[in-house]
Design an enzyme around this catalytic site. Structure first.
Site, mmCIF file in Angstrom:
data_model
loop_
_atom_site.group_PDB
_atom_site.id
_atom_site.type_symbol
_atom_site.label_atom_id
_atom_site.label_comp_id
_atom_site.label_asym_id
_atom_site.label_seq_id
_atom_site.Cartn_x
_atom_site.Cartn_y
_atom_site.Cartn_z
ATOM 1 N N ASN A 1 0.820 -1.213 0.000
ATOM 2 C CA ASN A 1 0.000 0.000 0.000
ATOM 3 C C ASN A 1 0.851 1.259 0.000
ATOM 4 O O ASN A 1 0.377 2.334 -0.369
ATOM 5 C CB ASN A 1 -0.938 0.001 1.210
ATOM 6 N N LYS B 1 3.145 -12.407 7.998
ATOM 7 C CA LYS B 1 1.881 -11.791 7.590
ATOM 8 C C LYS B 1 1.263 -12.678 6.535
ATOM 9 O O LYS B 1 1.877 -12.962 5.502
ATOM 10 C CB LYS B 1 2.103 -10.387 7.022
ATOM 11 N N ILE C 1 -2.071 -6.965 9.916
ATOM 12 C CA ILE C 1 -1.517 -5.874 9.108
ATOM 13 C C ILE C 1 -2.470 -5.737 7.935
ATOM 14 O O ILE C 1 -2.530 -6.621 7.076
ATOM 15 C CB ILE C 1 -0.100 -6.186 8.597
#
Length: 305
Positions: free
Chosen positions: A45, A168, A211
């Site tokens: 992102n 993650k 996350i």
């Protein structure tokens, strides 16, 4: 022996640009302060793939300095340090430490997916983790790694490395997450969900948190859900989870990163929706309709907290 990051909600922060694509530093700082929870700098992102090495290091430095100057010295920064070679990833890990990060998060290389055998994947992560001056999290995100999806046994083998402290999981598999936390409690190895739509499900399955992209827009709502879970108010948490799940689905349909920036600009008064190509600015058509309306509802709830 390295230790996992503290449990909680981590936000892969979007990075704001001016129209000429230079850093919009005031907007970056404003966004960091509105989040002021655990922050991932140079995740997907944050458009890490579009930045030079110097820019990646600068983004971490701006984030650390902003937090420290405003009383958030204890907020953890995880730096995305994935690259297409082990050599480059090692350099990024060293840069991350110099710039003030506390942990690194590393994707599996994917330019030659056919060459990324089980042994090659293990060798890459072990090599980079051994050389990383910061504790290391393995990032599993098949969407951006040419479909490479790390199986449970690979992650478990990597978890035995003394500097690999977590993962993650943006594959969205709660089954994989639960099997992993059953074998490795999050106090020993931090397993983090990679999307808001499975935040509570992950927590109930033993995750260390998440996350996720959606907290870029509604961080307080995510922290509220986390607090409800910690307080044992599962029914109330599940009602909020249903709304965040809808929001997570909606953001993918209204322009992704560009839409996050447009919403921040519209509702929180900083930044502009500029992205670096090949990404596209969210269009007026995307920023309307039922998906967009759902995000507007969530933002109204966020502002009420």
């Amino acid at each position: 022996m390295s230790h996992p990051p503290p449990p909680g909600i981590y936000v892969p922060a979007v990075l704001f640009f001016k129209e000429n694509e230079d850093f919009d530093v005031p907007a970056i700082k404003a966004h960091v302060l509105r989040l002021a929870t655990g922050i991932v700098v140079q995740g997907n992102n944050g458009e890490a793939a579009h930045l030079s090495h110097d820019e990646r290091k600068e983004a971490i430095s701006i984030t650390r300095q902003t937090l420290d100057e405003n009383g958030f010295q204890n907020v953890v920064i995880i730096a995305g340090c994935g690259a297409q070679s082990a050599r480059e990833s090692k350099i990024l890990c060293a840069d991350a430490k110099d710039a003030g990060a506390g942990y690194v998060l590393v994707l599996t290389p994917s330019v030659w997916p056919g060459q990324m055998t089980r042994d090659a994947i293990l060798a890459f992560h072990r090599d980079v983790a051994t050389h990383s001056p910061l504790p290391y999290l393995v990032y599993n995100f098949p969407t951006v790694t040419a479909g490479l999806n790390l199986e449970l046994d690979i992650i478990l083998e990597l978890s035995e490395h003394p500097n690999i402290v977590g993962t993650k999981l943006s594959c969205g598999s709660i089954g994989k997450l639960h099997r992993l936390t059953s074998a490795k409690p999050s106090s020993q190895f931090a397993t983090l969900a990679g999307m808001s739509e499975v935040l509570l499900q992950g927590l109930l399955s033993g995750s260390a948190g998440a996350i996720a992209a959606l907290p870029n827009i509604v961080p307080k709502l995510h922290m509220k859900l986390y607090g409800l879970y910690k307080a044992g108010k599962i029914d109330e948490a599940m009602r909020l989870q249903s709304l965040l799940g809808q929001g997570d689905f909606a953001i993918k349909h209204v322009g992704g990163i560009g839409a996050i920036k447009a919403l921040a600009s519209k509702h929180f008064g900083y930044g502009e929706p500029h992205v670096r190509g090949p990404l596209q600015v969210a269009t007026a058509k995307q920023l309307s309709g039922p998906y967009f309306d759902k995000l507007e509802e969530l933002i109204a709830m966020e502002k009420s907290l």
